[in-house]
Design a protein around this motif. Structure first.
Motif, PDB file in Angstrom:
ATOM      1  N   THR A  38       5.545  15.396 -36.436  1.00  0.00           N
ATOM      2  CA  THR A  38       6.492  14.288 -36.418  1.00  0.00           C
ATOM      3  C   THR A  38       5.824  13.030 -36.966  1.00  0.00           C
ATOM      4  OG1 THR A  38       8.078  13.051 -35.071  1.00  0.00           O
ATOM      5  CG2 THR A  38       5.925  13.432 -34.110  1.00  0.00           C
ATOM      6  N   ASP A  39       6.660  12.073 -37.368  1.00  0.00           N
ATOM      7  CA  ASP A  39       6.130  10.761 -37.734  1.00  0.00           C
ATOM      8  C   ASP A  39       6.555   9.711 -36.712  1.00  0.00           C
ATOM      9  OD1 ASP A  39       8.792  10.608 -38.399  1.00  0.00           O
ATOM     10  OD2 ASP A  39       8.489   9.705 -40.350  1.00  0.00           O
ATOM     11  N   ASP A  40       7.228  10.141 -35.644  1.00  0.00           N
ATOM     12  CA  ASP A  40       7.624   9.237 -34.560  1.00  0.00           C
ATOM     13  C   ASP A  40       7.201   9.850 -33.231  1.00  0.00           C
ATOM     14  OD1 ASP A  40       8.734   7.365 -32.885  1.00  0.00           O
ATOM     15  OD2 ASP A  40      10.792   8.028 -33.177  1.00  0.00           O
ATOM     16  N   PRO A  41       6.022   9.482 -32.736  1.00  0.00           N
ATOM     17  CA  PRO A  41       5.500  10.111 -31.522  1.00  0.00           C
ATOM     18  C   PRO A  41       5.966   9.460 -30.223  1.00  0.00           C
ATOM     19  CG  PRO A  41       3.885   8.601 -32.358  1.00  0.00           C
ATOM     20  CD  PRO A  41       5.053   8.559 -33.322  1.00  0.00           C
ATOM     21  N   HIS A  42       7.132   8.817 -30.233  1.00  0.00           N
ATOM     22  CA  HIS A  42       7.619   8.171 -29.015  1.00  0.00           C
ATOM     23  C   HIS A  42       7.601   9.190 -27.866  1.00  0.00           C
ATOM     24  CE1 HIS A  42      10.314   6.313 -26.122  1.00  0.00           C
ATOM     25  NE2 HIS A  42      10.175   5.174 -26.782  1.00  0.00           N
ATOM     26  N   VAL A 100      -3.506  17.847 -32.835  1.00  0.00           N
ATOM     27  CA  VAL A 100      -4.567  18.352 -33.702  1.00  0.00           C
ATOM     28  C   VAL A 100      -4.667  17.558 -35.005  1.00  0.00           C
ATOM     29  CG1 VAL A 100      -4.552  20.690 -32.752  1.00  0.00           C
ATOM     30  CG2 VAL A 100      -3.027  20.114 -34.653  1.00  0.00           C
ATOM     31  N   ASN A 101      -3.754  16.606 -35.207  1.00  0.00           N
ATOM     32  CA  ASN A 101      -3.780  15.765 -36.407  1.00  0.00           C
ATOM     33  C   ASN A 101      -3.102  14.444 -36.094  1.00  0.00           C
ATOM     34  OD1 ASN A 101      -4.495  16.050 -39.375  1.00  0.00           O
ATOM     35  ND2 ASN A 101      -2.447  15.173 -39.513  1.00  0.00           N
ATOM     36  N   ARG A 102      -3.660  13.365 -36.652  1.00  0.00           N
ATOM     37  CA  ARG A 102      -3.110  12.020 -36.474  1.00  0.00           C
ATOM     38  C   ARG A 102      -3.118  11.307 -37.816  1.00  0.00           C
ATOM     39  NH1 ARG A 102      -3.903  10.234 -31.126  1.00  0.00           N
ATOM     40  NH2 ARG A 102      -5.025  11.724 -29.857  1.00  0.00           N
ATOM     41  N   PRO A 103      -2.223  10.333 -38.011  1.00  0.00           N
ATOM     42  CA  PRO A 103      -2.317   9.510 -39.218  1.00  0.00           C
ATOM     43  C   PRO A 103      -3.571   8.646 -39.153  1.00  0.00           C
ATOM     44  CG  PRO A 103      -0.520   8.753 -37.811  1.00  0.00           C
ATOM     45  CD  PRO A 103      -1.081   9.979 -37.188  1.00  0.00           C
ATOM     46  N   THR A 104      -4.053   8.202 -40.304  1.00  0.00           N
ATOM     47  CA  THR A 104      -5.271   7.380 -40.318  1.00  0.00           C
ATOM     48  C   THR A 104      -5.059   6.060 -39.587  1.00  0.00           C
ATOM     49  OG1 THR A 104      -4.646   6.632 -42.528  1.00  0.00           O
ATOM     50  CG2 THR A 104      -6.296   8.361 -42.389  1.00  0.00           C
ATOM     51  N   GLU A 105      -3.840   5.536 -39.655  1.00  0.00           N
ATOM     52  CA  GLU A 105      -3.510   4.314 -38.926  1.00  0.00           C
ATOM     53  C   GLU A 105      -2.386   4.626 -37.949  1.00  0.00           C
ATOM     54  OE1 GLU A 105      -1.193   0.106 -39.448  1.00  0.00           O
ATOM     55  OE2 GLU A 105      -1.701   1.233 -41.240  1.00  0.00           O
ATOM     56  N   GLU A 106      -2.652   4.415 -36.665  1.00  0.00           N
ATOM     57  CA  GLU A 106      -1.626   4.637 -35.641  1.00  0.00           C
ATOM     58  C   GLU A 106      -1.052   3.281 -35.253  1.00  0.00           C
ATOM     59  OE1 GLU A 106      -2.375   7.904 -32.725  1.00  0.00           O
ATOM     60  OE2 GLU A 106      -4.438   7.534 -33.322  1.00  0.00           O
ATOM     61  N   PRO A 107       0.205   3.024 -35.602  1.00  0.00           N
ATOM     62  CA  PRO A 107       0.762   1.689 -35.412  1.00  0.00           C
ATOM     63  C   PRO A 107       1.014   1.282 -33.972  1.00  0.00           C
ATOM     64  CG  PRO A 107       2.446   3.175 -36.192  1.00  0.00           C
ATOM     65  CD  PRO A 107       1.157   3.928 -36.221  1.00  0.00           C
ATOM     66  N   SER A 127       8.632   2.336 -31.130  1.00  0.00           N
ATOM     67  CA  SER A 127       7.503   2.623 -32.006  1.00  0.00           C
ATOM     68  C   SER A 127       7.528   1.691 -33.221  1.00  0.00           C
ATOM     69  CB  SER A 127       7.574   4.075 -32.477  1.00  0.00           C
ATOM     70  OG  SER A 127       6.615   4.324 -33.472  1.00  0.00           O
ATOM     71  N   TYR A 128       6.375   1.140 -33.562  1.00  0.00           N
ATOM     72  CA  TYR A 128       6.289   0.326 -34.776  1.00  0.00           C
ATOM     73  C   TYR A 128       6.569   1.166 -36.021  1.00  0.00           C
ATOM     74  CZ  TYR A 128       4.233  -3.627 -32.258  1.00  0.00           C
ATOM     75  OH  TYR A 128       4.023  -4.680 -31.411  1.00  0.00           O
ATOM     76  N   ALA A 129       6.322   2.463 -35.935  1.00  0.00           N
ATOM     77  CA  ALA A 129       6.552   3.347 -37.075  1.00  0.00           C
ATOM     78  C   ALA A 129       8.024   3.377 -37.458  1.00  0.00           C
ATOM     79  CB  ALA A 129       6.075   4.762 -36.754  1.00  0.00           C
ATOM     80  N   VAL A 130       8.924   3.235 -36.480  1.00  0.00           N
ATOM     81  CA  VAL A 130      10.362   3.272 -36.743  1.00  0.00           C
ATOM     82  C   VAL A 130      10.778   2.134 -37.671  1.00  0.00           C
ATOM     83  CG1 VAL A 130      12.639   3.139 -35.666  1.00  0.00           C
ATOM     84  CG2 VAL A 130      10.838   4.453 -34.584  1.00  0.00           C
ATOM     85  N   ALA A 131      10.118   0.985 -37.550  1.00  0.00           N
ATOM     86  CA  ALA A 131      10.450  -0.172 -38.384  1.00  0.00           C
ATOM     87  C   ALA A 131       9.952  -0.024 -39.819  1.00  0.00           C
ATOM     88  CB  ALA A 131       9.862  -1.437 -37.765  1.00  0.00           C
ATOM     89  N   GLU A 135      12.963   8.259 -41.383  1.00  0.00           N
ATOM     90  CA  GLU A 135      12.153   9.395 -40.980  1.00  0.00           C
ATOM     91  C   GLU A 135      11.644  10.141 -42.204  1.00  0.00           C
ATOM     92  OE1 GLU A 135      12.592  13.440 -38.292  1.00  0.00           O
ATOM     93  OE2 GLU A 135      14.229  12.006 -38.377  1.00  0.00           O
ATOM     94  N   GLY A 136      10.389  10.518 -42.155  1.00  0.00           N
ATOM     95  CA  GLY A 136       9.779  11.253 -43.259  1.00  0.00           C
ATOM     96  C   GLY A 136       9.091  10.371 -44.278  1.00  0.00           C
ATOM     97  N   GLN A 137       9.276   9.042 -44.192  1.00  0.00           N
ATOM     98  CA  GLN A 137       8.654   8.138 -45.160  1.00  0.00           C
ATOM     99  C   GLN A 137       7.814   7.067 -44.478  1.00  0.00           C
ATOM    100  OE1 GLN A 137      11.799   6.546 -47.551  1.00  0.00           O
ATOM    101  NE2 GLN A 137      12.500   8.522 -48.235  1.00  0.00           N
ATOM    102  N   ARG A 138       7.530   7.218 -43.209  1.00  0.00           N
ATOM    103  CA  ARG A 138       6.861   6.160 -42.439  1.00  0.00           C
ATOM    104  C   ARG A 138       5.379   6.063 -42.689  1.00  0.00           C
ATOM    105  NH1 ARG A 138      10.431   7.869 -37.365  1.00  0.00           N
ATOM    106  NH2 ARG A 138      12.346   6.894 -38.057  1.00  0.00           N
ATOM    107  N   TYR A 139       4.730   7.159 -43.075  1.00  0.00           N
ATOM    108  CA  TYR A 139       3.290   7.141 -43.261  1.00  0.00           C
ATOM    109  C   TYR A 139       2.871   7.450 -44.700  1.00  0.00           C
ATOM    110  CZ  TYR A 139       2.898   6.990 -38.217  1.00  0.00           C
ATOM    111  OH  TYR A 139       2.979   6.640 -36.901  1.00  0.00           O
ATOM    112  N   THR A 140       3.812   7.404 -45.621  1.00  0.00           N
ATOM    113  CA  THR A 140       3.476   7.677 -47.013  1.00  0.00           C
ATOM    114  C   THR A 140       2.873   6.444 -47.646  1.00  0.00           C
ATOM    115  OG1 THR A 140       5.728   7.143 -47.670  1.00  0.00           O
ATOM    116  CG2 THR A 140       5.228   9.460 -47.291  1.00  0.00           C
TER     117      THR A 140
END
Length: 141
Positions: A38-42, A100-107, A127-131, A135-140
């Motif tokens: 997921t890209d939204d770990p709420h 087992v995996n995290r983005p390099t920056e966790e907002p 989640s700051y990621a939501v802003a 979905e699917g483009q938050r960590y690109t």
């Protein structure tokens, strides 16, 4: 901010050898293993996207590790977790789940305060990621 969800989340990130040992333990218990991302770990976002199908009747952790490697390659900046499902009658639940995996920056998250009628105050965790976008483009990049 480091997200702490599931087993081992307060420890340093597990190596692939350590992940393989945990999967080996899960398989020895007869639990089915699955991989989700997921890209939204709420914390209330319990339904992550599943990578492939759950792996029932698997005997070797190498099969899970191959799927994990493919999922990491497809979603390198997503949260990825391994789940172990116990289908034993009377349990039928997740017995273990770990990242087992995290983005390099966790907002991280922010607390949103909403004042309502009277003295009612409501708080929501967002989640700051939501802003960051849909979905699917938050960590690109």
């Amino acid at each position: 901010m480091r997200i702490t969800q599931g087993a081992f989340s307060f420890l340093p990130d597990l190596t692939d050898a350590q992940i393989s040992k945990q999967v080996e333990y899960c398989l020895a218990q007869g639990w089915a293993v699955s991989i989700e991302y997921t890209d939204d770990p709420h914390p209330r976002n319990t339904y992550w996207s599943m990578w492939g199908n759950p792996m029932f009747d698997l005997a070797d952790p190498a099969g899970v590790m191959v799927e994990l490697t493919e999922c990491r390659a497809a979603y390198p900046q997503y949260y990825i977790r391994v789940n172990a499902f116990d289908s034993t009658h009377g349990w039928e639940t997740m017995r273990m789940s770990f990242l087992v995996n995290r983005p390099t920056e966790e907002p991280g998250f922010r607390l949103v305060r909403q004042e309502s009628e009277g003295r009612v105050v409501r708080y929501t965790l967002e989640s700051y990621a939501v802003a960051r976008g849909p979905e699917g483009q938050r960590y690109t990049a």
